[in-house]
Design an enzyme around this catalytic site. Structure first.
Site, PDB file in Angstrom:
ATOM      1  N   HIS A 270      -6.295  -7.627  12.453  1.00 22.74           N
ATOM      2  CA  HIS A 270      -5.075  -6.832  12.516  1.00 22.74           C
ATOM      3  C   HIS A 270      -4.640  -6.698  13.971  1.00 22.74           C
ATOM      4  O   HIS A 270      -5.460  -6.407  14.840  1.00 22.74           O
ATOM      5  CB  HIS A 270      -5.320  -5.451  11.891  1.00 22.74           C
ATOM      6  CG  HIS A 270      -4.066  -4.714  11.550  1.00 22.74           C
ATOM      7  ND1 HIS A 270      -2.995  -5.310  10.898  1.00 22.74           N
ATOM      8  CD2 HIS A 270      -3.709  -3.427  11.753  1.00 22.74           C
ATOM      9  CE1 HIS A 270      -2.032  -4.404  10.728  1.00 22.74           C
ATOM     10  NE2 HIS A 270      -2.433  -3.265  11.241  1.00 22.74           N
TER      11      HIS A 270
ATOM     12  N   TYR B 167      15.189  31.480   7.058  1.00 27.77           N
ATOM     13  CA  TYR B 167      13.948  32.097   7.543  1.00 27.77           C
ATOM     14  C   TYR B 167      13.950  32.188   9.061  1.00 27.77           C
ATOM     15  O   TYR B 167      14.369  31.257   9.743  1.00 27.77           O
ATOM     16  CB  TYR B 167      12.744  31.251   7.124  1.00 27.77           C
ATOM     17  CG  TYR B 167      12.427  31.297   5.657  1.00 27.77           C
ATOM     18  CD1 TYR B 167      12.058  32.492   5.031  1.00 27.77           C
ATOM     19  CD2 TYR B 167      12.467  30.129   4.898  1.00 27.77           C
ATOM     20  CE1 TYR B 167      11.743  32.515   3.689  1.00 27.77           C
ATOM     21  CE2 TYR B 167      12.137  30.143   3.553  1.00 27.77           C
ATOM     22  CZ  TYR B 167      11.781  31.345   2.948  1.00 27.77           C
ATOM     23  OH  TYR B 167      11.464  31.368   1.628  1.00 27.77           O
TER      24      TYR B 167
ATOM     25  N   CYS C 209      13.750  24.808   4.343  1.00 29.58           N
ATOM     26  CA  CYS C 209      12.887  25.589   3.453  1.00 29.58           C
ATOM     27  C   CYS C 209      12.059  24.643   2.585  1.00 29.58           C
ATOM     28  O   CYS C 209      12.219  23.433   2.651  1.00 29.58           O
ATOM     29  CB  CYS C 209      13.719  26.482   2.533  1.00 29.58           C
ATOM     30  SG  CYS C 209      14.993  27.448   3.353  1.00 29.58           S
ATOM     31  N   MET C 210      11.209  25.203   1.745  1.00 26.81           N
ATOM     32  CA  MET C 210      10.359  24.361   0.904  1.00 26.81           C
ATOM     33  C   MET C 210      11.185  23.476  -0.033  1.00 26.81           C
ATOM     34  O   MET C 210      10.866  22.302  -0.229  1.00 26.81           O
ATOM     35  CB  MET C 210       9.388  25.218   0.084  1.00 26.81           C
ATOM     36  CG  MET C 210       8.360  24.382  -0.664  1.00 26.81           C
ATOM     37  SD  MET C 210       7.278  25.340  -1.726  1.00 26.81           S
ATOM     38  CE  MET C 210       6.251  26.166  -0.540  1.00 26.81           C
ATOM     39  N   ASP C 211      12.259  24.030  -0.603  1.00 26.95           N
ATOM     40  CA  ASP C 211      13.021  23.290  -1.609  1.00 26.95           C
ATOM     41  C   ASP C 211      14.499  23.186  -1.290  1.00 26.95           C
ATOM     42  O   ASP C 211      15.256  22.617  -2.082  1.00 26.95           O
ATOM     43  CB  ASP C 211      12.889  23.993  -2.971  1.00 26.95           C
ATOM     44  CG  ASP C 211      11.473  24.435  -3.234  1.00 26.95           C
ATOM     45  OD1 ASP C 211      10.595  23.557  -3.270  1.00 26.95           O
ATOM     46  OD2 ASP C 211      11.238  25.658  -3.361  1.00 26.95           O
TER      47      ASP C 211
ATOM     48  N   LYS D 233       0.845  -1.212   0.000  1.00 30.98           N
ATOM     49  CA  LYS D 233       0.000   0.000   0.000  1.00 30.98           C
ATOM     50  C   LYS D 233       0.877   1.259   0.000  1.00 30.98           C
ATOM     51  O   LYS D 233       2.080   1.175   0.278  1.00 30.98           O
ATOM     52  CB  LYS D 233      -0.916  -0.020   1.222  1.00 30.98           C
ATOM     53  CG  LYS D 233      -0.185  -0.019   2.548  1.00 30.98           C
ATOM     54  CD  LYS D 233      -1.129  -0.335   3.707  1.00 30.98           C
ATOM     55  CE  LYS D 233      -0.368  -0.403   5.012  1.00 30.98           C
ATOM     56  NZ  LYS D 233      -1.189  -0.943   6.106  1.00 30.98           N
TER      57      LYS D 233
ATOM     58  N   ARG E 241     -11.040  -0.737  14.660  1.00 30.92           N
ATOM     59  CA  ARG E 241     -10.901   0.076  13.450  1.00 30.92           C
ATOM     60  C   ARG E 241     -11.931  -0.377  12.422  1.00 30.92           C
ATOM     61  O   ARG E 241     -12.856   0.340  12.108  1.00 30.92           O
ATOM     62  CB  ARG E 241      -9.462  -0.017  12.924  1.00 30.92           C
ATOM     63  CG  ARG E 241      -9.179   0.887  11.754  1.00 30.92           C
ATOM     64  CD  ARG E 241      -7.692   0.965  11.424  1.00 30.92           C
ATOM     65  NE  ARG E 241      -7.150  -0.275  10.891  1.00 30.92           N
ATOM     66  CZ  ARG E 241      -5.904  -0.398  10.429  1.00 30.92           C
ATOM     67  NH1 ARG E 241      -5.084   0.652  10.440  1.00 30.92           N
ATOM     68  NH2 ARG E 241      -5.474  -1.551   9.962  1.00 30.92           N
TER      69      ARG E 241
ATOM     70  N   ARG F  30       1.156 -11.205   6.694  1.00 30.87           N
ATOM     71  CA  ARG F  30       1.137  -9.998   5.855  1.00 30.87           C
ATOM     72  C   ARG F  30       2.340  -9.158   6.223  1.00 30.87           C
ATOM     73  O   ARG F  30       2.420  -8.611   7.321  1.00 30.87           O
ATOM     74  CB  ARG F  30      -0.140  -9.176   6.133  1.00 30.87           C
ATOM     75  CG  ARG F  30      -1.430  -9.890   5.841  1.00 30.87           C
ATOM     76  CD  ARG F  30      -2.614  -8.938   5.948  1.00 30.87           C
ATOM     77  NE  ARG F  30      -2.728  -8.281   7.240  1.00 30.87           N
ATOM     78  CZ  ARG F  30      -3.388  -8.772   8.287  1.00 30.87           C
ATOM     79  NH1 ARG F  30      -4.009  -9.932   8.196  1.00 30.87           N
ATOM     80  NH2 ARG F  30      -3.433  -8.096   9.414  1.00 30.87           N
TER      81      ARG F  30
END
Ligand SMILES: *Cc1c(COP(=O)(O)O)cnc(C)c1O
Length: 386
Positions: A167, A274, A321-323, A43, A137, A230
Site C-alpha cells: 500500500h 443550543y 443538532c442531533m436531527d 470496503k 501498518r 486497486r
C-alpha cells in the site's frame, strides 16, 4: 422503483448515481492499458454508497476483483451473489478460518504469525501476503526481500497463496520527496515480486487511486504500476487529495438531500439553537432542515457550513443538532416547508461536494462519505431514473 409510491418518508437521504459510477469506471478503464485490471475497493459499504449495489454494477461492467476491509463485508457480498475474487484487506482471526474457506474469500496475511495461525487450521484458504514497503501498518517488511521470499515460499502451497500487495502512503501528493518515496515503495515491492516470480502468483498489486492517478494517468508513464490497480475513492468521483485534479468526466456519484420542515421569521437580537451561539443582527428568515449529526452531518459545521436550495447557498446558523439544522434563507425567495434541499451535490449552478465539505472540515472526502450514517436512506438512480 418509484419512491413516493412506497410512502417512504424522505427525511435525509442519499441518491447514488449508478450511471456516474459507470462513467467513472469507464474513464479510468479507458486510461489504463488493456492488460491492466481494476480491483474495485468497496470496503465500508462502498465508502457509504452501498456495497451490494456498487459491486453488482461494477460486476456488470466486467470487474472481477473486489476488495473489502473485513470478513463481514465479504460475506455480505457473497450472500448477495457477488462472484469473482473478494480480497479482505484487513486482519481476520483464525476463529473465522472456516468461513474464509467456505465463502471462497481471499485473506490478506498481515504477518508471519498470522500466516502460521491460519495454516495451522489445515484449510487451504486463499491468501495474499501484505508487503510493507514503508507504510508501517501491515505486512512483511520488504527491506529484507530474501526473507520475504522465504516466508512466501513457506506458505505458498499449504495456504492457497494467489498474490502479494503493498500500500502506498504518499502517492496523493506530487512533492518531490513524496514522489521519491512512492518510487522506492514500488521498487521494493517489485523486488519481492521478482524473488518469487517462479511461483507465478496471479495477483500482485500496489497502486491505489492516488497511485493510479499520479503514476499512470497524468505524469510519469515510465513507472510500471503492475497489472492490477486497486481503485476506491476515484470510482466514487472524489479526490484522493484536495490538490489532485480528477480526469475529465469523473464526478461525484453521491448526492445527499433533505427537506425543510419549517420556515419562519426571527427578529433582530434573537438567538438560534443550543448554546445560543448565533444572534440575529437583523430580522432574518430561518428554515429548519431535517438532518443532523446523528445522520453523520458534522457538528463542526455549526455556524460554518452551507446547504443548497433553489440554486442558492444558505448558511448554517447556530449549532447542528442531533436531527435538525437551522439555516438562513433570508436571501432565497419562496423557501417553504417541504422544499427539498441539497447537503452534498448540486442545486442549479451551485455545487458543494464531499471534497468541498472536507476542505471546510480539514479532513478528506473519504471521511465525509463514510460518515453518512445508516439511518440515511440510500436510493439508486440509473440513467436518470430512480
Ligand atoms: C482503502 C484501500 C485502497 C483504496 O484506496 P483509495 O485511495 O480509495 O483508492 C487500496 N488499497 C488498500 C490496501 C486500501 O486499504
Amino acid at each position: 422503483m418509484h419512491v413516493e409510491a412506497l410512502h417512504i418518508e424522505k427525511r435525509s437521504w442519499v441518491e447514488v448515481n449508478l450511471s456516474q459510477l459507470r462513467t467513472n469506471y469507464q474513464v479510468y478503464r479507458d486510461a489504463l492499458g488493456h492488460d491492466v485490471e481494476i480491483m474495485a475497493v468497496i470496503k465500508a459499504d462502498a465508502y457509504g454508497h452501498g456495497d451490494v449495489h456498487v459491486a453488482r454494477l461494477l460486476g456488470d461492467c466486467g470487474v472481477k476483483l473486489f476488495a473489502v476491509s473485513n470478513i463481514d463485508e465479504a460475506i455480505t457480498l457473497r450472500e448477495a451473489g457477488v462472484k469473482g475474487e473478494i480480497l479482505i484487506l484487513g486482519y481476520t482471526s483464525t476463529d473465522h478460518a472456516q468461513s474464509l474457506f467456505d465463502y471462497s474469500l481471499t485473506q490478506a496475511l498481515v504477518s508471519v504469525e498470522h500466516a502460521e495461525a491460519l495454516r495451522a487450521k489445515g484449510l487451504r484458504i486463499k491468501c495474499q501476503f501484505a508487503i510493507d514497503t514503508g507504510m508501517n501498518r501491515i505486512g512483511l517488511d520488504a527491506d529484507d526481500s530474501a526473507w520475504c521470499a522465504d516466508v512466501i515460499r513457506r506458505y505458498a502451497s499449504c495456504l492457497a497463496l494467489n498474490g502479494l500487495f503493498t500500500h502506498l502512503c504518499v502517492a496523493d501528493t506530487d512533492a518531490i520527496e513524496s514522489v521519491e518515496f512512492t518510487r522506492k515503495q514500488i521498487s521494493k515491492f517489485k523486488d519481492v515480486v521478482k524473488e518469487v516470480a517462479d511461483l507465478h502468483l496471479p495477483y500482485c498489486h500496489c497502486c491505489n487511486s492516488a497511485g493510479g492517478l499520479a503514476y499512470l494517468n497524468l505524469a510519469s508513464k515510465d513507472v510500471d504500476v503492475g497489472k492490477i490497480v486497486r481503485l476506491g475513492i476515484i470510482l466514487y468521483g472524489l479526490k484522493p487529495d484536495i490538490s489532485n485534479e480528477l480526469p475529465a468526466g469523473i464526478r461525484p456519484v453521491l448526492s445527499w438531500k433533505s427537506r425543510l420542515s419549517l420556515v419562519k421569521r426571527v427578529r433582530k437580537g434573537e438567538t438560534i439553537g443550543y448554546g445560543r451561539t448565533y444572534r440575529a443582527e437583523s430580522d432574518r428568515i430561518i428554515a429548519t432542515v431535517t438532518t443532523g449529526y446523528a445522520d453523520g452531518y458534522s457538528r463542526r459545521l455549526s455556524n460554518r457550513g452551507i446547504i443548497m436550495l433553489k440554486g442558492c447557498k444558505a448558511p448554517i446558523v447556530g449549532r447542528v443538532c442531533m436531527d435538525q439544522i437551522m439555516v438562513d434563507v433570508t436571501d432565497i425567495p419562496d423557501a417553504k416547508a417541504g422544499d427539498e434541499v441539497v447537503l452534498l451535490g448540486c442545486s442549479g449552478e451551485v455545487v458543494y461536494t464531499a471534497d468541498d465539505m472536507a476542505k471546510d472540515l480539514d479532513t478528506i472526502g473519504y471521511e465525509i462519505v463514510c460518515g453518512i450514517s445508516k439511518r440515511v436512506q440510500r436510493f439508486y438512480v440509473n440513467d436518470g431514473k430512480l
